[in-house]
Design a protein around this motif. Structure first.
Motif, PDB file in Angstrom:
ATOM      1  N   VAL A 298       0.951   8.725  -1.807  1.00  0.00           N
ATOM      2  CA  VAL A 298       0.281   8.784  -3.357  1.00  0.00           C
ATOM      3  C   VAL A 298       0.051   7.526  -4.422  1.00  0.00           C
ATOM      4  O   VAL A 298      -0.567   6.468  -4.810  1.00  0.00           O
ATOM      5  CB  VAL A 298       0.590   9.882  -4.189  1.00  0.00           C
ATOM      6  CG1 VAL A 298       1.077   9.995  -5.856  1.00  0.00           C
ATOM      7  CG2 VAL A 298       0.518  11.539  -3.194  1.00  0.00           C
ATOM      8  N   PHE A 299       1.590   6.800  -4.781  1.00  0.00           N
ATOM      9  CA  PHE A 299       1.555   5.539  -4.902  1.00  0.00           C
ATOM     10  C   PHE A 299       0.788   4.446  -4.715  1.00  0.00           C
ATOM     11  O   PHE A 299       0.047   3.580  -5.291  1.00  0.00           O
ATOM     12  CB  PHE A 299       2.654   4.593  -5.728  1.00  0.00           C
ATOM     13  CG  PHE A 299       3.673   5.812  -6.427  1.00  0.00           C
ATOM     14  CD1 PHE A 299       3.531   5.880  -7.980  1.00  0.00           C
ATOM     15  CD2 PHE A 299       4.602   7.397  -5.670  1.00  0.00           C
ATOM     16  CE1 PHE A 299       4.248   6.488  -9.100  1.00  0.00           C
ATOM     17  CE2 PHE A 299       4.902   7.484  -6.635  1.00  0.00           C
ATOM     18  CZ  PHE A 299       5.008   7.617  -8.313  1.00  0.00           C
ATOM     19  N   SER A 300       0.611   3.792  -3.354  1.00  0.00           N
ATOM     20  CA  SER A 300      -0.099   2.980  -2.692  1.00  0.00           C
ATOM     21  C   SER A 300      -1.155   3.393  -2.721  1.00  0.00           C
ATOM     22  O   SER A 300      -1.763   2.291  -2.384  1.00  0.00           O
ATOM     23  CB  SER A 300       0.618   3.082  -1.236  1.00  0.00           C
ATOM     24  OG  SER A 300      -0.139   3.700  -0.583  1.00  0.00           O
ATOM     25  N   VAL A 301      -1.720   4.234  -2.409  1.00  0.00           N
ATOM     26  CA  VAL A 301      -3.084   4.304  -3.245  1.00  0.00           C
ATOM     27  C   VAL A 301      -3.900   3.878  -4.038  1.00  0.00           C
ATOM     28  O   VAL A 301      -4.478   3.661  -4.578  1.00  0.00           O
ATOM     29  CB  VAL A 301      -3.975   6.305  -2.024  1.00  0.00           C
ATOM     30  CG1 VAL A 301      -4.823   6.297  -3.205  1.00  0.00           C
ATOM     31  CG2 VAL A 301      -3.661   5.856  -1.015  1.00  0.00           C
TER      32      VAL A 301
ATOM     33  N   PHE B 102      -1.316   5.370   7.100  1.00  0.00           N
ATOM     34  CA  PHE B 102      -2.656   5.500   5.657  1.00  0.00           C
ATOM     35  C   PHE B 102      -1.968   4.583   5.165  1.00  0.00           C
ATOM     36  O   PHE B 102      -2.379   4.037   4.184  1.00  0.00           O
ATOM     37  CB  PHE B 102      -3.241   6.114   5.305  1.00  0.00           C
ATOM     38  CG  PHE B 102      -4.105   6.852   5.996  1.00  0.00           C
ATOM     39  CD1 PHE B 102      -5.010   6.850   6.047  1.00  0.00           C
ATOM     40  CD2 PHE B 102      -3.840   8.371   7.066  1.00  0.00           C
ATOM     41  CE1 PHE B 102      -6.330   7.460   7.197  1.00  0.00           C
ATOM     42  CE2 PHE B 102      -4.958   8.746   7.701  1.00  0.00           C
ATOM     43  CZ  PHE B 102      -5.650   8.282   7.889  1.00  0.00           C
ATOM     44  N   ILE B 103      -0.572   4.658   5.191  1.00  0.00           N
ATOM     45  CA  ILE B 103       0.480   3.167   3.968  1.00  0.00           C
ATOM     46  C   ILE B 103       0.141   1.668   4.196  1.00  0.00           C
ATOM     47  O   ILE B 103      -0.572   1.431   2.682  1.00  0.00           O
ATOM     48  CB  ILE B 103       2.208   4.158   3.979  1.00  0.00           C
ATOM     49  CG1 ILE B 103       1.679   5.216   3.497  1.00  0.00           C
ATOM     50  CG2 ILE B 103       2.457   2.524   2.848  1.00  0.00           C
ATOM     51  CD1 ILE B 103       3.528   5.707   3.757  1.00  0.00           C
ATOM     52  N   PRO B 104       0.229   1.657   5.085  1.00  0.00           N
ATOM     53  CA  PRO B 104      -0.161   0.079   4.918  1.00  0.00           C
ATOM     54  C   PRO B 104      -1.330   0.015   5.498  1.00  0.00           C
ATOM     55  O   PRO B 104      -2.207  -1.006   4.582  1.00  0.00           O
ATOM     56  CB  PRO B 104       0.171   0.013   6.910  1.00  0.00           C
ATOM     57  CG  PRO B 104       0.515   0.712   7.744  1.00  0.00           C
ATOM     58  CD  PRO B 104       0.948   2.112   6.678  1.00  0.00           C
ATOM     59  N   THR B 105      -3.025   0.610   5.923  1.00  0.00           N
ATOM     60  CA  THR B 105      -4.084   0.491   5.337  1.00  0.00           C
ATOM     61  C   THR B 105      -4.771   0.328   4.131  1.00  0.00           C
ATOM     62  O   THR B 105      -5.497  -0.357   3.977  1.00  0.00           O
ATOM     63  CB  THR B 105      -4.198   1.750   5.578  1.00  0.00           C
ATOM     64  OG1 THR B 105      -4.257   1.821   7.297  1.00  0.00           O
ATOM     65  CG2 THR B 105      -6.020   2.161   6.392  1.00  0.00           C
ATOM     66  N   SER B 106      -3.587   1.629   3.405  1.00  0.00           N
ATOM     67  CA  SER B 106      -4.193   1.228   1.852  1.00  0.00           C
ATOM     68  C   SER B 106      -3.808   0.235   1.160  1.00  0.00           C
ATOM     69  O   SER B 106      -4.672  -0.435   0.246  1.00  0.00           O
ATOM     70  CB  SER B 106      -3.863   2.586   1.184  1.00  0.00           C
ATOM     71  OG  SER B 106      -2.074   2.831   1.527  1.00  0.00           O
ATOM     72  N   ILE B 107      -2.857  -0.239   1.857  1.00  0.00           N
ATOM     73  CA  ILE B 107      -2.725  -1.926   0.817  1.00  0.00           C
ATOM     74  C   ILE B 107      -3.644  -2.925   1.572  1.00  0.00           C
ATOM     75  O   ILE B 107      -3.949  -3.600   1.105  1.00  0.00           O
ATOM     76  CB  ILE B 107      -1.031  -2.251   0.884  1.00  0.00           C
ATOM     77  CG1 ILE B 107       0.472  -1.305   1.107  1.00  0.00           C
ATOM     78  CG2 ILE B 107      -0.909  -3.484   0.883  1.00  0.00           C
ATOM     79  CD1 ILE B 107       1.503  -1.474   0.913  1.00  0.00           C
ATOM     80  N   LEU B 108      -4.049  -2.424   2.728  1.00  0.00           N
ATOM     81  CA  LEU B 108      -4.954  -3.900   3.121  1.00  0.00           C
ATOM     82  C   LEU B 108      -6.230  -3.527   2.904  1.00  0.00           C
ATOM     83  O   LEU B 108      -7.132  -4.616   2.900  1.00  0.00           O
ATOM     84  CB  LEU B 108      -4.451  -3.868   4.605  1.00  0.00           C
ATOM     85  CG  LEU B 108      -3.836  -4.114   5.393  1.00  0.00           C
ATOM     86  CD1 LEU B 108      -3.494  -4.113   6.960  1.00  0.00           C
ATOM     87  CD2 LEU B 108      -3.869  -5.370   5.152  1.00  0.00           C
ATOM     88  N   TRP B 109      -6.311  -2.520   2.275  1.00  0.00           N
ATOM     89  CA  TRP B 109      -7.560  -2.099   1.583  1.00  0.00           C
ATOM     90  C   TRP B 109      -8.023  -3.167  -0.139  1.00  0.00           C
ATOM     91  O   TRP B 109      -8.972  -3.029  -0.290  1.00  0.00           O
ATOM     92  CB  TRP B 109      -7.861  -0.361   0.883  1.00  0.00           C
ATOM     93  CG  TRP B 109      -7.962   0.216   2.057  1.00  0.00           C
ATOM     94  CD1 TRP B 109      -8.925   0.149   3.431  1.00  0.00           C
ATOM     95  CD2 TRP B 109      -7.965   2.192   2.244  1.00  0.00           C
ATOM     96  NE1 TRP B 109      -8.928   0.704   3.830  1.00  0.00           N
ATOM     97  CE2 TRP B 109      -8.694   2.227   3.475  1.00  0.00           C
ATOM     98  CE3 TRP B 109      -7.776   2.848   1.713  1.00  0.00           C
ATOM     99  CZ2 TRP B 109      -8.944   3.210   4.164  1.00  0.00           C
ATOM    100  CZ3 TRP B 109      -7.793   4.444   1.861  1.00  0.00           C
ATOM    101  CH2 TRP B 109      -8.399   4.743   3.125  1.00  0.00           C
ATOM    102  N   THR B 110      -7.063  -3.630  -0.598  1.00  0.00           N
ATOM    103  CA  THR B 110      -6.778  -4.188  -1.724  1.00  0.00           C
ATOM    104  C   THR B 110      -7.850  -5.545  -1.542  1.00  0.00           C
ATOM    105  O   THR B 110      -8.788  -6.273  -2.248  1.00  0.00           O
ATOM    106  CB  THR B 110      -5.630  -4.879  -2.200  1.00  0.00           C
ATOM    107  OG1 THR B 110      -5.188  -5.654  -1.145  1.00  0.00           O
ATOM    108  CG2 THR B 110      -5.075  -3.171  -2.948  1.00  0.00           C
TER     109      THR B 110
END
Length: 301
Positions: A126-129, A207-215
């Motif tokens: 939730v927080f990473s997204v 999806f946690i590391p994926t959402s961080i790389l989405w930046t």
């Protein structure tokens, strides 16, 4: 060299004197009746009942045996969070490295589902997204003079509602559907409600590391990461639930798997389109009227 006939047993003089002096002294005698007889093929059994009970208790503890109690007791819910770091890391590793023929529930949960890992995975996601979505919008608009950064804290609430609804409502619906299709009796290979929730929770870890790389503000990279994350997490779900639904009718089995994949894709694509927008719509400024237009308006009045 002495021959076998020359060998004789001799008595010790001291022993003979002691026996002659005290004929009533107790002696050790072994009779055939005292020796247990064994028939051919019979094994010697020892009384190890206490050791076997201790081994059974230790094996139950090693297998994560949960204490009894109703669902209204505190001990029942406490047992669902009774896992160590090694178990959680092993299950996280299994969720990001799906292998053909390896069932996540049978190889990693081993009838010991937990809610500790799924809960913290959902909270972290939730927080990473939400945070990564704000950073992605900021990085994509760097250099744009008309853009003013405004933290959107409401995204945390929206992300929490979407992710926790998916992590709970979808497993509930799937478990209810499988229970209905298999009948009231629990068949071999069926999963419990907690096992279904647990595997869905751990499948979201990728999806946690994926959402961080989405930046990283590259559209092609973001969509590539989405596809990779969906393939990995979706493979965990398919490899886990296919052995349960494959004995059903072909149409129902294929429909169940397709529904699982579509709901998983809907979550990933929805998070990408809502939280990671590369363009920001800025309200257009109202055009200022020119001087001739003002004069024309005054003359008409």
């Amino acid at each position: 060299m002495a021959s076998p006939n020359d060998l004789q047993f001799q008595e010790f003089e001291e022993a003979a004197e002691l026996l002659s002096a005290d004929p009533g002294a107790p002696t050790l005698s072994i009779s055939p009746s005292n020796i247990p007889t064994l028939t051919a093929g019979e094994d010697v059994k020892l009384d190890l009942s206490e050791d076997e009970e201790a081994q059974e208790e230790s094996s139950e503890l090693l297998q994560g045996h949960k204490p009894g109690g109703g669902f209204w007791t505190f001990e029942y819910y406490q047992s669902l969070f009774n896992v160590d770091t090694v178990q959680v890391l092993d299950r996280v590793k299994g969720s990001v490295m799906p292998l053909p023929g390896r069932n996540f529930i049978k190889h990693y949960l081993r009838s010991n589902p937990d809610l500790y890992g799924p809960f913290w995975i959902c909270v972290t996601l939730v927080f990473s997204v939400a945070i990564s979505g704000n950073l992605s919008t900021f990085f994509s608009q760097m250099g744009n003079s008309s853009y003013h950064y405004r933290p959107q804290f409401h995204r945390v609430t929206i992300a929490a509602v979407v992710i926790f609804m998916y992590a709970w409502l979808v497993p509930i619906g799937l478990w209810a559907f499988l229970t209905w299709r298999q009948g009231t009796e629990r068949q071999m290979g069926a999963y419990s409600f907690l096992e279904t929730v647990c595997v869905y929770g751990y499948s979201l870890f990728i999806f946690i590391p994926t959402s961080i790389l989405w930046t990283i503000p590259f559209e092609w990279l973001q969509w590539t990461l989405i596809v990779v994350a969906m393939v990995i997490s979706g493979s965990v779900l398919v490899l886990t639930f296919w052995p349960v639904v494959r004995d059903d009718t072909r149409a129902m089995a294929v429909g169940t798997v397709v529904t699982i994949i579509l709901l998983h894709m809907l979550l990933a694509v929805g998070c990408k389109l809502y939280f990671f927008q590369t363009t920001v719509n800025t309200p257009p400024s109202a055009p200022t009227p020119t001087t001739p237009e003002l004069l024309t308006t005054v003359k008409l009045h």
